[in-house]
Design a protein around this motif. Structure first.
Motif, PDB file in Angstrom:
ATOM      1  N   GLN A 131     -42.703 -23.209 -22.933  1.00  0.00           N
ATOM      2  CA  GLN A 131     -42.867 -24.335 -22.013  1.00  0.00           C
ATOM      3  C   GLN A 131     -44.203 -24.233 -21.297  1.00  0.00           C
ATOM      4  O   GLN A 131     -44.551 -23.172 -20.759  1.00  0.00           O
ATOM      5  N   LYS A 159     -39.365 -28.209 -22.063  1.00  0.00           N
ATOM      6  CA  LYS A 159     -39.342 -27.081 -22.998  1.00  0.00           C
ATOM      7  C   LYS A 159     -39.725 -27.552 -24.401  1.00  0.00           C
ATOM      8  O   LYS A 159     -39.394 -28.672 -24.808  1.00  0.00           O
ATOM      9  N   PHE A 187     -44.203 -20.562 -19.990  1.00  0.00           N
ATOM     10  CA  PHE A 187     -42.923 -19.889 -19.812  1.00  0.00           C
ATOM     11  C   PHE A 187     -42.206 -19.780 -21.152  1.00  0.00           C
ATOM     12  O   PHE A 187     -42.540 -20.485 -22.105  1.00  0.00           O
ATOM     13  N   GLY A 193     -38.099 -18.597 -23.026  1.00  0.00           N
ATOM     14  CA  GLY A 193     -36.699 -18.267 -22.807  1.00  0.00           C
ATOM     15  C   GLY A 193     -35.863 -18.573 -24.038  1.00  0.00           C
ATOM     16  O   GLY A 193     -36.372 -19.078 -25.041  1.00  0.00           O
ATOM     17  N   ALA A 198     -35.772 -18.430 -18.027  1.00  0.00           N
ATOM     18  CA  ALA A 198     -37.207 -18.696 -18.042  1.00  0.00           C
ATOM     19  C   ALA A 198     -37.993 -17.588 -17.360  1.00  0.00           C
ATOM     20  O   ALA A 198     -37.639 -17.151 -16.263  1.00  0.00           O
TER      21      ALA A 198
END
Length: 198
Positions: A117, A123, A165, A167, A177
């Motif tokens: 992201q 995202k 970021f 995740g 995240a």
């Protein structure tokens, strides 16, 4: 940028260059891998990492004929980012074979919910395994090939310093995240080219 035969060393040349080149690539790769918890990792590819993989394959298989070289180029060039995406090998890493077998059965679909992201944007979920299906009804694979497509606005923001970021949104392996370290962020931003989106 894709690689051509002209970008590669012959087997003899590579034998001479290999030690220094390998050291350079290993140092480069330190800023090209992203741990996602204890058992998953993204290894981001670029022209240098793919050149190394091709040279190593040619060396191992003792390939020196043009047709064989072009086959390796055709196989690996799609893994080089195009300026508007990130491309990575996603590895699920469990050292114990029995545990790995159990976990791969629990992690079906993980490749589709592993995301990156750019700060301020939605995202980016991976487009996974475009070359072949690596998942069965019973388990996922421990290796997946991922492509993360960015919009023009995301690329511009990343180039201007926006944070990145990462995740995973899988029920059996959730990684909340977290901010990607600067050395990895800078390496990923270098893959992006605003001209590539026009």
């Amino acid at each position: 940028m894709t690689l051509s035969r002209a970008d590669l060393w012959s087997l003899e040349e590579y034998a001479q260059e290999r030690a220094g080149f390998r050291e350079k690539v290993l140092a480069h790769k330190k800023s090209r891998q992203l741990a996602l918890g204890a058992h998953a990792r993204l290894y981001f590819e670029d022209t240098l990492t793919i050149k190394y993989q091709i040279q190593e394959m040619l060396r191992i298989e003792r390939v020196f004929e043009a047709e064989g070289i072009h086959e390796e180029l055709d196989a690996y060039n799609p893994l080089i980012p195009d300026g508007h995406n990130w491309k990575a090998t996603f590895m699920i890493e469990y050292t114990d074979p029995a545990e790995r077998a159990v976990r791969l059965g629990e992690l079906i679909g993980i490749e589709d919910v592993t995301w990156l992201q750019v700060e301020g944007f939605d995202k980016i979920f991976a487009i996974a395994d475009e070359d072949l299906e690596r998942e069965t009804a019973d388990k996922t694979s421990s290796v997946h090939f991922m492509r993360y497509e960015l919009t023009p606005a995301m690329i511009t923001a990343a180039k201007k310093g926006a944070k990145i970021f990462a995740g995973i949104d899988h029920d059996n392996y959730r990684i909340d995240a977290f901010e990607v370290a600067d050395n990895i962020r800078n390496s990923l931003v270098a893959d992006l080219n605003e001209a590539a989106i026009n």
